[in-house]
Structure formats: structure tokens, C-alpha cells
Scaffold this motif. Structure first.
Motif, mmCIF file in Angstrom:
data_model
loop_
_atom_site.group_PDB
_atom_site.id
_atom_site.type_symbol
_atom_site.label_atom_id
_atom_site.label_comp_id
_atom_site.label_asym_id
_atom_site.label_seq_id
_atom_site.Cartn_x
_atom_site.Cartn_y
_atom_site.Cartn_z
ATOM 1 N N ILE A 106 11.180 14.021 -59.986
ATOM 2 C CA ILE A 106 10.788 14.105 -58.575
ATOM 3 C C ILE A 106 9.395 13.535 -58.350
ATOM 4 O O ILE A 106 9.207 12.605 -57.572
ATOM 5 N N GLN A 107 8.401 14.094 -59.079
ATOM 6 C CA GLN A 107 7.027 13.734 -58.758
ATOM 7 C C GLN A 107 6.688 12.302 -59.176
ATOM 8 O O GLN A 107 6.125 11.534 -58.403
ATOM 9 N N LEU A 108 7.039 11.946 -60.415
ATOM 10 C CA LEU A 108 6.679 10.612 -60.895
ATOM 11 C C LEU A 108 7.300 9.499 -60.054
ATOM 12 O O LEU A 108 6.597 8.573 -59.640
ATOM 13 N N PRO A 109 8.617 9.563 -59.750
ATOM 14 C CA PRO A 109 9.185 8.498 -58.904
ATOM 15 C C PRO A 109 8.505 8.399 -57.542
ATOM 16 O O PRO A 109 8.311 7.310 -57.018
ATOM 17 N N LYS A 110 8.111 9.569 -56.987
ATOM 18 C CA LYS A 110 7.460 9.546 -55.677
ATOM 19 C C LYS A 110 6.047 8.970 -55.751
ATOM 20 O O LYS A 110 5.499 8.507 -54.755
ATOM 21 N N MET A 111 5.441 9.046 -56.926
ATOM 22 C CA MET A 111 4.083 8.529 -57.077
ATOM 23 C C MET A 111 4.074 7.058 -57.473
ATOM 24 O O MET A 111 3.022 6.464 -57.631
ATOM 25 N N LYS A 112 5.260 6.484 -57.661
ATOM 26 C CA LYS A 112 5.318 5.166 -58.284
ATOM 27 C C LYS A 112 4.541 4.093 -57.522
ATOM 28 O O LYS A 112 3.751 3.362 -58.122
ATOM 29 N N THR A 113 4.751 4.021 -56.209
ATOM 30 C CA THR A 113 4.066 2.978 -55.441
ATOM 31 C C THR A 113 2.558 3.114 -55.557
ATOM 32 O O THR A 113 1.847 2.143 -55.844
ATOM 33 N N GLY A 123 0.427 10.549 -53.164
ATOM 34 C CA GLY A 123 1.859 10.459 -53.447
ATOM 35 C C GLY A 123 2.487 11.838 -53.509
ATOM 36 O O GLY A 123 3.580 12.069 -52.985
ATOM 37 N N LEU A 124 1.783 12.779 -54.134
ATOM 38 C CA LEU A 124 2.340 14.128 -54.320
ATOM 39 C C LEU A 124 2.509 14.877 -53.006
ATOM 40 O O LEU A 124 3.527 15.519 -52.789
ATOM 41 N N VAL A 125 1.490 14.802 -52.121
ATOM 42 C CA VAL A 125 1.604 15.579 -50.882
ATOM 43 C C VAL A 125 2.678 15.017 -49.957
ATOM 44 O O VAL A 125 3.088 15.675 -49.017
ATOM 45 N N SER A 126 3.145 13.784 -50.234
ATOM 46 C CA SER A 126 4.176 13.219 -49.369
ATOM 47 C C SER A 126 5.578 13.699 -49.760
ATOM 48 O O SER A 126 6.551 13.357 -49.109
ATOM 49 N N ILE A 127 5.685 14.487 -50.852
ATOM 50 C CA ILE A 127 7.010 14.972 -51.266
ATOM 51 C C ILE A 127 7.386 16.184 -50.409
ATOM 52 O O ILE A 127 6.643 17.158 -50.372
ATOM 53 N N PRO A 128 8.529 16.141 -49.718
ATOM 54 C CA PRO A 128 8.918 17.283 -48.878
ATOM 55 C C PRO A 128 9.231 18.510 -49.733
ATOM 56 O O PRO A 128 9.698 18.374 -50.871
ATOM 57 N N ASP A 129 8.966 19.693 -49.179
ATOM 58 C CA ASP A 129 9.217 20.948 -49.893
ATOM 59 C C ASP A 129 10.666 21.096 -50.347
ATOM 60 O O ASP A 129 10.936 21.685 -51.387
ATOM 61 N N ALA A 130 11.576 20.536 -49.534
ATOM 62 C CA ALA A 130 13.005 20.654 -49.837
ATOM 63 C C ALA A 130 13.324 20.159 -51.255
ATOM 64 O O ALA A 130 14.159 20.740 -51.947
ATOM 65 N N TYR A 131 12.629 19.129 -51.706
ATOM 66 C CA TYR A 131 12.865 18.599 -53.052
ATOM 67 C C TYR A 131 12.597 19.664 -54.107
ATOM 68 O O TYR A 131 13.351 19.831 -55.062
ATOM 69 N N ARG A 184 -2.200 22.173 -52.908
ATOM 70 C CA ARG A 184 -1.611 21.242 -51.940
ATOM 71 C C ARG A 184 -2.190 21.420 -50.543
ATOM 72 O O ARG A 184 -2.227 20.505 -49.749
ATOM 73 N N LYS A 185 -2.569 22.649 -50.210
ATOM 74 C CA LYS A 185 -3.184 22.854 -48.896
ATOM 75 C C LYS A 185 -4.245 23.923 -48.972
ATOM 76 O O LYS A 185 -4.396 24.575 -50.002
ATOM 77 N N GLY A 186 -4.989 24.076 -47.872
ATOM 78 C CA GLY A 186 -6.013 25.098 -47.837
ATOM 79 C C GLY A 186 -7.401 24.504 -47.677
ATOM 80 O O GLY A 186 -7.579 23.289 -47.660
ATOM 81 N N PHE A 187 -8.357 25.398 -47.580
ATOM 82 C CA PHE A 187 -9.741 25.032 -47.322
ATOM 83 C C PHE A 187 -10.337 24.150 -48.415
ATOM 84 O O PHE A 187 -11.147 23.271 -48.159
ATOM 85 N N TRP A 188 -9.910 24.401 -49.673
ATOM 86 C CA TRP A 188 -10.562 23.716 -50.789
ATOM 87 C C TRP A 188 -10.157 22.265 -50.935
ATOM 88 O O TRP A 188 -10.834 21.504 -51.620
#
Lengths: 265, 287
Positions: free
Chosen positions: B200-207, B174-182, B92-96
Motif C-alpha cells: 500500500i504505502q510504497l506504491p503510493k509513494m512511488k511518484t 505521498g503517505l498522507v494522500s493514502i485514504p484511510d479506507a486502504y 499523520r495529523k495534529g498540532f505537531w
């Protein structure tokens, strides 16, 4: 966690193999390519690149492509900006229908348009000019640019516009000095997409040109058919077509994830 | 909320004019051809809807349409799940992250005819890497200029190579827009990875997935340059997809009437299926 990161690694290796193959082939002699399989060039040669950079029919192909692609990007963004603003801020008669109609042009098979485009641009005297290709590519790039920019503009609260008017800004001044800087990322992403789709599209570009504005693709096709199997030259030409895209993507690397979502996450 | 303002039309006018010039005039030309017959010299005869009837009844059109649907179907069921899987397993984050994203986007920035000729050479037996690997390392008899099956495998793998990254990049956004709290909430509830994905992930990726599927549908249904350069529609007619057949009729045989009728039918099918996809995928959305 570690096992999971193997998937993207394998995926990237799969993506890089054909590209690696193309690049190594461009450094081989045609004789070596035809003699059989080898992972590295046995006799390293720059002859193919030398041919491309010294023969005007070759390097003009690249220059022509870059000219019409840049022209198309500028036209598309310039007209898409106000339109996207209108779609994101106002309701007007036929707005939804118009938006949908714009997007349907993205669905039209380019093959359908090849012949009518040839006739249309010949009849207005633009055949074989950079402008013809740039305008023709507007067919699919303007709808895309409007779509992307509208997504980004929707994320800007309307209060920004209202505050600016209260502060006495005129619309043109607000739009150019406040609004556009606020959606810089969106403009960058939209320009990237216009560049990309105009750069990779070759069917219309080839149909609309003959000599003066001939894109690199046409030069490559001619080499493939007339000179028999000049594979080294073809590979070098192919390798060089990857470079402009790679340069452009480097500039938008930080927006790329959000950019591909067209502002809609 | 949006305000009503008819003057907004002035803002969209340049777009409207440019796109109309490019879209309406050619489409009207096509409509014009589709109802006429010509024997050259710009002499035309009224033909009515005969070409449409002829195309809709021709076996050749049915065969090309069947191949087109098969191709698009295979592309969607391979690229969409594969793209989601790659996106899910990316850091999700980092140099790579930017390095991965740039490398993944690279195939999409190569001109389509170059993609075709690249894979053409890549697949050559003895000379190309893929052809060599299949024939001499794995011992599989593979030659896409002779065997329809090999040709199909090659065009499918080529398209997967070319376009899966679009699905990856969209899903990833879509995935990186999911807040950590979820994720933390899911952890407290003891949700399995599958449940996290499904609720969680699939509904957030729907659009973004809707955009990905629509774009992949339209582009794979309209594909022309890459398979044309790769196989030329062969061996025989085995990889002659709709666009390739259309260009053969229009520019190869110069049968403008039937080609125009076919164009309109083709365009109508693309529109209809895109609309169906769109309605199905957004029907649960609150308005």
C-alpha cells in the motif's frame, strides 16, 4: 505507537544540534570560542551582531541577497505561469522535448557555468548588478517553477476553463481572476522554491558580482580568510542567513508536505 | 484530454528565451573552448577532440569520477531509506505535524556556503561540538583536516543532515494522500505492517520517491559549495569531487580547454544517469 514517535524526535535533535551550535557560538566572544568547548556562552555578548548591523559592508550583503532573490522569484513565476498553463492544457509541436530540455538545466552542475556566465554577463554589461544574479538563477528556477506549477495545474479540471469561456470571460481575465486564485497554493509553493534555491545558491552569485551587488556569502568568505578566525562574527552572520528562510517557510507551513511533492500526489 | 494548439508556443516563449539565454550561450562557449587551445591574448588554436581524449584517459579524472560516484552512492543508500523511515514514523495529523515539517525543512534553507562553514567549525577538534564529542568524550581520534576517513564521514554526515528532509517531506506527502479506507481494508485482511508498507504505502509513494531520488542524484552529483568550504577537497585530494576538480582546473590552473571538455563529459554523465534512473523507475507505469 509511542516508540515510533522517537524516530522523528531523534532525527529533529540531530538536525538542530549544528544549528544550536551556530547560534550559541554567535553569542560568544572569539576568545571564548577558541579557548575550548562549552555548551552555553559563559560571557554572553551581542558584539558580533552589533558589528554586522553597523558595518555597511556586512548589512549590504544581506540587502543585496534579498534584492536579487526577490527579483528572481518574481521573474521566474511571471514567465513560468503561462508556460506551465500551456504544458498542462495543450499539445503542441515539440512540447515533450521542450519540457525535458527545460528540466535538463536543473541537472547542469553550476560549476560548469561559472566562467561562461561571468563572460556572458560581462559582455552584456550586467556584471555586478542584482539583475545579473536574478537572471542567472533563472537557469534552474524557471524549469523548477514550470514543473511545480504544471503539477498543480493538471489537478484543475478543464471544465473550469470551458465554463469560464461559455460565461464570456476573455482569456487574460479568466487566467488572472479565476485560474490563478485556484492554484494559489501552487503559486505559493513555486515561489517558495524559487526563493529557497536562489537564496542558498552562492557560487554563481559570487561569480557574477564584485562590489555593488555582492551577496552575503562573499562578505563571509572575506571575513573567514582575511580576519583570521573571527568565528563569533562568522557564526552571527551565519545565524542571520537562516532567518529569511525561516520566515518564508512559516508562510507555506500548511502546504509544505504537498508542496514538496510538487502537486504530484 | 489535452487539445492540440500550436499557439501555446506563445505561452512558453518567454521561458524559452530566458532559459536559452542562460543555457545555450554558456554551453556554446564551453563547447567552443573544449576544441581549442589558447596561450592567452585571445589567440586560439584548433585542437579537435584532443582534450576529450586527454580527460577520458587521465587518472586524475578517473579518480575524481570514482570519488563522485562513491559519494552519490553513499548519499542515496543512506538518505532514501532514512527519509522513508522518518516519514513512516511521523504522526499523520495534529498540532505537531507543521512544527516537525518546518523544523525538518530548516537545514535546506541555509545558504550552502554557510552549511559548509558551519560544519567546518562544528567538526573542529577541541572547539567544535562534533570534534569535542568525538575526541574528548568518545576518545576517537578524529580530525578531518588530517584523516581522509574523518573527512569523508564529515561530508557524508553533513549531506545527510542537509538533504534527508527532502526525502522525508516527499515521502510524507505521498503517505498522507493514502485514504484511510486502504488501511481499514488491510486491517480486515490481517495484513502485517511490512505487507501494508510493501503493497500500500510504497506504491503510493512511488511518484514522489522518483522525484526525490532524481533530485538527490542530480544535486549530490553536482555538489560543489558545501564540500569545498568544508574540506577544500582535502586532506590531499581525498574529498576532491568532480565539481571541485573542475573548478581547480578551470579557475585554479586556467586550463580552459581541458576544463571545458571535462564539463561536457560531466554534464553528459549526469544526463545519462538521470535518464537511466528515470526510465528504470517509470518503466512499469501504465501510459
Amino acid at each position: 505507537m509511542r516508540k515510533r514517535s522517537l524516530i522523528p524526535i531523534f532525527y529533529i535533535i540531530f538536525l538542530m544540534l549544528p544549528i544550536y551550535w551556530l547560534v550559541t557560538m554567535s553569542f560568544k566572544t572569539t576568545g571564548e570560542i577558541l579557548s575550548g568547548f562549552s555548551l552555553f556562552p559563559q560571557t554572553f555578548t551581542l558584539d558580533s551582531y552589533r558589528t554586522i548591523f553597523t558595518d555597511p559592508t556586512w548589512y549590504w550583503g544581506y540587502i543585496n541577497s534579498i534584492i536579487y532573490v526577490s527579483l528572481n522569484t518574481v521573474i521566474s513565476i511571471a514567465v513560468a505561469l503561462p508556460a506551465a498553463y500551456a504544458f498542462s492544457r495543450y499539445r503542441f509541436l515539440g512540447d515533450k522535448q521542450l519540457f525535458f530540455w527545460l528540466l535538463t538545466n536543473r541537472m547542469a552542475p553550476a560549476a560548469v557555468f561559472a566562467l561562461p556566465f561571468f563572460q556572458l554577463y560581462s559582455s552584456v554589461g550586467l556584471f555586478d548588478t542584482h539583475l545579473a544574479v536574478a537572471l542567472a538563477h533563472c537557469l534552474f528556477n524557471i524549469p523548477l517553477a514550470v514543473w511545480i506549477l504544471e503539477g498543480f495545474m493538471r489537478g484543475i479540471p478543464k471544465e473550469l476553463d470551458e465554463t469560464a469561456y461559455v460565461d464570456g470571460y476573455s482569456f487574460p481575465r479568466f487566467f488572472t481572476t479565476i485560474f490563478i486564485p485556484n492554484i494559489k497554493a501552487g503559486v505559493g509553493v513555486a515561489a517558495f522554491f524559487c526563493f529557497m534555491f536562489s537564496w542558498v545558491e552562492m557560487l554563481l552569485a559570487k561569480t557574477l558580482t564584485a562590489v555593488e551587488a555582492k551577496p552575503i556569502a562573499a562578505t563571509m568568505t572575506r571575513t573567514a580568510s582575511s580576519a583570521g578566525y573571527e568565528l563569533g562574527l562568522l557564526a552571527a552572520a551565519g545565524t542571520l542567513t537562516i532567518i529569511p528562510g525561516a520566515i518564508v517557510i512559516y508562510f507555506v507551513r500548511n502546504y509544505i508536505a504537498k508542496g514538496f511533492a510538487m502537486g504530484r500526489v | 484530454m489535452k487539445t492540440e494548439n500550436q499557439k501555446a508556443w506563445f505561452f512558453v516563449l518567454p521561458v524559452l528565451l530566458l532559459v536559452a539565454f542562460n543555457a545555450l550561450i554558456p554551453i556554446l562557449t564551453v563547447v567552443n573552448y573544449s576544441v581549442q587551445e589558447t596561450f592567452g591574448n585571445n589567440v586560439f588554436f584548433w585542437q579537435g577532440l584532443d582534450w576529450f581524449e586527454q580527460i577520458l584517459r587521465s587518472d586524475r579524472f578517473h579518480a575524481a569520477l570514482g570519488r563522485q560516484f562513491l559519494f552519490t552512492f553513499l548519499i542515496l543508500i543512506i538518505e532514501v531509506p532514512l527519509g522513508i523511515i522518518v516519514a513512516l514514523s511521523m504522526p499523520r495529523k495534529g498540532f505537531w505535524v507543521p512544527v516537525c515539517l518546518v523544523l525538518m525543512a530548516l537545514p535546506m534553507l541555509i545558504p550552502w556556503n554557510v552549511v559548509g562553514s558551519m560544519w567546518n567549525i562544528f567538526a573542529l577538534p577541541k572547539i567544535g561540538m562534533l570534534g569535542y564529542f568525538m575526541n574528548d568524550v568518545l576518545g576517537i581520534n578524529y580530525d578531518m583536516t588530517q584523516q581522509p576517513f574523518s573527512a569523508w564521514v564529515t561530508i557524508i554526515v553533513m549531506d545527510v543532515w542537509h538533504w534527508t528532509s527532502l526525502v522525508v517531506l516527499l515521502s510524507y506527502a505521498g503517505l498522507v494522500s493514502i485514504p484511510d479506507a486502504y488501511y481499514q481494508a488491510a486491517k480486515i485482511d490481517g495484513a502485517s505492517p511490512w505487507k501494508v508498507f510493501w503493497y500500500i504505502q510504497l506504491p503510493k509513494m512511488k511518484t514522489v520517491l522518483t522525484i526525490a531520488i532524481l533530485l538527490r542524484f542530480m544535486d549530490s552529483f553536482n555538489i560543489y559549495t558545501e564540500p569545498f568550504v568544508l574540506t577544500g577537497g582535502g586532506p590531499g585530494n581525498s574529498t576532491t569531487l568532480l565539481s571541485i576538480d573542475l573548478v581547480k582546473i578551470a579557475l585554479g590552473q586556467f586550463d580552459l580547454g581541458p576544463a571545458a571538455a571535462m564539463s561536457l563529459i560531466y554534464f553528459a554523465i549526469t544526463l545519462l544517469v538521470s535518464w537511466l534512473f528515470y526510465t528504470l523507475m517509470t518503466k512499469d507505469d501504465p501510459k
